[in-house]
Design an enzyme around this catalytic site. Structure first.
Site, mmCIF file in Angstrom:
data_model
loop_
_atom_site.group_PDB
_atom_site.id
_atom_site.type_symbol
_atom_site.label_atom_id
_atom_site.label_comp_id
_atom_site.label_asym_id
_atom_site.label_seq_id
_atom_site.Cartn_x
_atom_site.Cartn_y
_atom_site.Cartn_z
ATOM 1 N N ASP A 37 18.722 -52.992 0.034
ATOM 2 C CA ASP A 37 17.885 -53.661 -0.971
ATOM 3 C C ASP A 37 16.848 -54.521 -0.247
ATOM 4 O O ASP A 37 17.007 -54.845 0.928
ATOM 5 C CB ASP A 37 18.741 -54.554 -1.891
ATOM 6 C CG ASP A 37 18.127 -54.754 -3.267
ATOM 7 O OD1 ASP A 37 18.684 -54.233 -4.242
ATOM 8 O OD2 ASP A 37 17.072 -55.427 -3.364
ATOM 9 N N ASP A 63 12.566 -52.426 2.696
ATOM 10 C CA ASP A 63 11.841 -51.714 1.635
ATOM 11 C C ASP A 63 12.155 -50.225 1.766
ATOM 12 O O ASP A 63 11.698 -49.563 2.705
ATOM 13 C CB ASP A 63 10.340 -51.975 1.792
ATOM 14 C CG ASP A 63 9.535 -51.291 0.692
ATOM 15 O OD1 ASP A 63 10.078 -50.390 0.003
ATOM 16 O OD2 ASP A 63 8.353 -51.641 0.537
ATOM 17 N N ASN A 90 19.451 -45.394 -6.384
ATOM 18 C CA ASN A 90 19.307 -46.208 -7.595
ATOM 19 C C ASN A 90 17.991 -46.986 -7.654
ATOM 20 O O ASN A 90 17.556 -47.373 -8.745
ATOM 21 C CB ASN A 90 20.506 -47.174 -7.665
ATOM 22 C CG ASN A 90 20.306 -48.282 -8.661
ATOM 23 O OD1 ASN A 90 20.398 -48.061 -9.867
ATOM 24 N ND2 ASN A 90 19.990 -49.483 -8.183
ATOM 25 N N TYR A 160 6.058 -44.713 -15.450
ATOM 26 C CA TYR A 160 7.525 -44.728 -15.317
ATOM 27 C C TYR A 160 8.121 -43.428 -15.848
ATOM 28 O O TYR A 160 8.987 -42.821 -15.216
ATOM 29 C CB TYR A 160 8.075 -45.942 -16.073
ATOM 30 C CG TYR A 160 9.567 -46.138 -15.946
ATOM 31 C CD1 TYR A 160 10.142 -46.501 -14.720
ATOM 32 C CD2 TYR A 160 10.409 -45.993 -17.043
ATOM 33 C CE1 TYR A 160 11.510 -46.697 -14.610
ATOM 34 C CE2 TYR A 160 11.780 -46.191 -16.935
ATOM 35 C CZ TYR A 160 12.329 -46.540 -15.716
ATOM 36 O OH TYR A 160 13.690 -46.736 -15.608
ATOM 37 N N LYS A 164 10.289 -40.756 -13.694
ATOM 38 C CA LYS A 164 11.679 -40.414 -14.005
ATOM 39 C C LYS A 164 11.830 -38.929 -14.370
ATOM 40 O O LYS A 164 12.895 -38.338 -14.138
ATOM 41 C CB LYS A 164 12.220 -41.320 -15.112
ATOM 42 C CG LYS A 164 12.374 -42.783 -14.672
ATOM 43 C CD LYS A 164 13.200 -42.925 -13.408
ATOM 44 C CE LYS A 164 13.672 -44.344 -13.160
ATOM 45 N NZ LYS A 164 14.395 -44.499 -11.886
HETATM 46 N N1 NAD Z 1 18.123 -51.238 -16.971
HETATM 47 C C1 NAD Z 1 17.816 -50.197 -17.711
HETATM 48 O O1 NAD Z 1 17.798 -50.264 -18.945
HETATM 49 C C2 NAD Z 1 17.509 -48.862 -17.057
HETATM 50 C C3 NAD Z 1 17.376 -47.748 -17.902
HETATM 51 C C4 NAD Z 1 17.097 -46.508 -17.333
HETATM 52 C C5 NAD Z 1 16.979 -46.384 -15.969
HETATM 53 N N2 NAD Z 1 17.091 -47.475 -15.173
HETATM 54 C C6 NAD Z 1 16.938 -47.258 -13.723
HETATM 55 O O2 NAD Z 1 18.103 -47.718 -13.060
HETATM 56 C C7 NAD Z 1 17.762 -48.235 -11.772
HETATM 57 C C8 NAD Z 1 18.232 -49.679 -11.660
HETATM 58 O O3 NAD Z 1 17.668 -50.426 -12.718
HETATM 59 P P1 NAD Z 1 18.010 -51.967 -12.953
HETATM 60 O O4 NAD Z 1 17.692 -52.261 -14.351
HETATM 61 O O5 NAD Z 1 19.341 -52.274 -12.384
HETATM 62 O O6 NAD Z 1 16.848 -52.629 -12.021
HETATM 63 P P2 NAD Z 1 16.801 -54.050 -11.299
HETATM 64 O O7 NAD Z 1 15.351 -54.384 -11.156
HETATM 65 O O8 NAD Z 1 17.700 -55.041 -11.944
HETATM 66 O O9 NAD Z 1 17.393 -53.733 -9.857
HETATM 67 C C9 NAD Z 1 16.691 -52.935 -8.939
HETATM 68 C C10 NAD Z 1 17.115 -53.318 -7.531
HETATM 69 O O10 NAD Z 1 16.313 -52.573 -6.618
HETATM 70 C C11 NAD Z 1 15.779 -53.462 -5.624
HETATM 71 N N3 NAD Z 1 14.512 -52.935 -5.132
HETATM 72 C C12 NAD Z 1 13.330 -52.884 -5.815
HETATM 73 N N4 NAD Z 1 12.379 -52.349 -5.049
HETATM 74 C C13 NAD Z 1 12.973 -52.027 -3.864
HETATM 75 C C14 NAD Z 1 12.509 -51.422 -2.665
HETATM 76 N N5 NAD Z 1 11.230 -51.030 -2.516
HETATM 77 N N6 NAD Z 1 13.380 -51.264 -1.642
HETATM 78 C C15 NAD Z 1 14.677 -51.673 -1.761
HETATM 79 N N7 NAD Z 1 15.165 -52.252 -2.883
HETATM 80 C C16 NAD Z 1 14.326 -52.423 -3.908
HETATM 81 C C17 NAD Z 1 15.633 -54.788 -6.339
HETATM 82 O O11 NAD Z 1 15.588 -55.882 -5.416
HETATM 83 C C18 NAD Z 1 16.870 -54.799 -7.223
HETATM 84 O O12 NAD Z 1 17.989 -55.337 -6.552
HETATM 85 C C19 NAD Z 1 16.246 -48.043 -11.640
HETATM 86 O O13 NAD Z 1 15.975 -46.804 -11.023
HETATM 87 C C20 NAD Z 1 15.793 -48.035 -13.082
HETATM 88 O O14 NAD Z 1 14.554 -47.373 -13.244
HETATM 89 C C21 NAD Z 1 17.357 -48.714 -15.679
#
Ligand code: NAD
Length: 254
Positions: A37, A63, A90, A160, A164
């Protein structure tokens, strides 16, 4: 059931939200985990929760849309945990705006964040999985792969949704490429999930959108992170041996 016991798993974006929940669940089920992360403090919290509970976790801060940190994360699993069986791609997210207000920079950011990290970590991981003829790769798509009415009407989310849908296409092709190497590649497509970051906006939309009598989902509620983590756990497990190239909706019936 063997599940993920004694397997080594990499989870990207494990400092917060779904990634953290997935990492905690895989570790609880007996996997040793390498966590990547950008957020060093959050990553440390996830890792120490795992080690306090008797599990094994190592961390790589960086990153993951860049080649070197993605490669470092995979190598950390191999060198410090003794191999690599599971990769959970993820990392992802969005910068929402109506398409006529979207800058080229924001478009590139969203595609890079969701797709480049997935590609780079997968490429580095399969080099390690292929010789062992075993692997489970689970990528994070979204209900947005087919467009999200609430985002489109209220905020705009074309970049987005495109990204996806890209994850879904990536999984289909890579699953075919890797089938003969014993590596299964699938995706989970969550609907609206109540994470700390996305939850507050999604709750507000769920209370106000007038798109259907069911609001955002037929189950009439947001999903919980653990409900996504359970789907990832299954696709990451040995038991998911005859499933590949599939995107599993975890979206409350949407
Ligand atoms: N929360 C939802 O409702 C939802 C719905 C559908 C899909 N998703 C997908 O699930 C995944 C997680 O979503 P979430 O809601 O937990 O997101 P979030 O933003 O809470 O967590 C994402 C994590 O990724 C890290 N991150 C971001 N950019 C980064 C990079 N360049 N390198 C390394 N780490 C990085 C962030 O620091 C964070 O810890 C994502 O792919 C999101 O698109 C989420």
């Amino acid at each position: 059931m063997p599940g993920v016991k004694d397997r080594v798993a990499v989870v990207t974006g494990a400092a917060n939200g779904l990634g953290r929940e997935i990492a905690l669940l895989l570790a609880r089920e007996g996997a040793r985990v390498a966590l990547g992360d950008l957020d060093a403090a959050g990553l440390e919290q996830t890792a120490s929760a795992i080690t306090r509970a008797g599990g094994a976790a190592v961390t790589v801060v960086g990153d993951l849309t860049d080649e070197a940190p993605a490669a470092r994360l995979i190598e950390a699993a191999v060198e410090r945990l003794g191999g690599l069986d599971i990769l959970v791609n993820n990392v992802g997210g969005s910068r929402n705006s109506k398409v006529w207000e979207t800058s080229a920079e924001d478009w590139d950011f969203v595609l890079r964040l969701n797709l480049r990290s997935t590609f780079l970590c997968t490429r580095a991981a399969v080099a390690r999985m292929m010789p062992r003829r075993y692997g489970r790769i689970v990528c994070m798509s979204s209900g947005a792969r087919e467009g999200t009415p609430w985002t489109a009407y209220y905020q705009g989310g074309a970049a987005y949704s495109a990204a996806k849908a890209g994850v879904h296409g990536f999984v289909r092709d890579v699953a075919l490429e890797l089938a003969e190497h014993g590596i299964n590649v699938n995706a989970v497509a969550p609907g609206p999930i109540d994470t700390e970051r996305a939850g507050p906006t999604l709750k507000r939309l769920n209370a106000t959108v007038e798109l259907s009598p069911d609001r955002m989902t037929p189950l009439h509620r947001l999903g919980q992170p653990i409900e996504v983590a359970h789907a990832v756990l299954f696709l990451a497990s040995e038991e998911a041996s005859y499933i590949t190239g599939h995107t599993l909706a975890v979206a409350g019936g949407r």
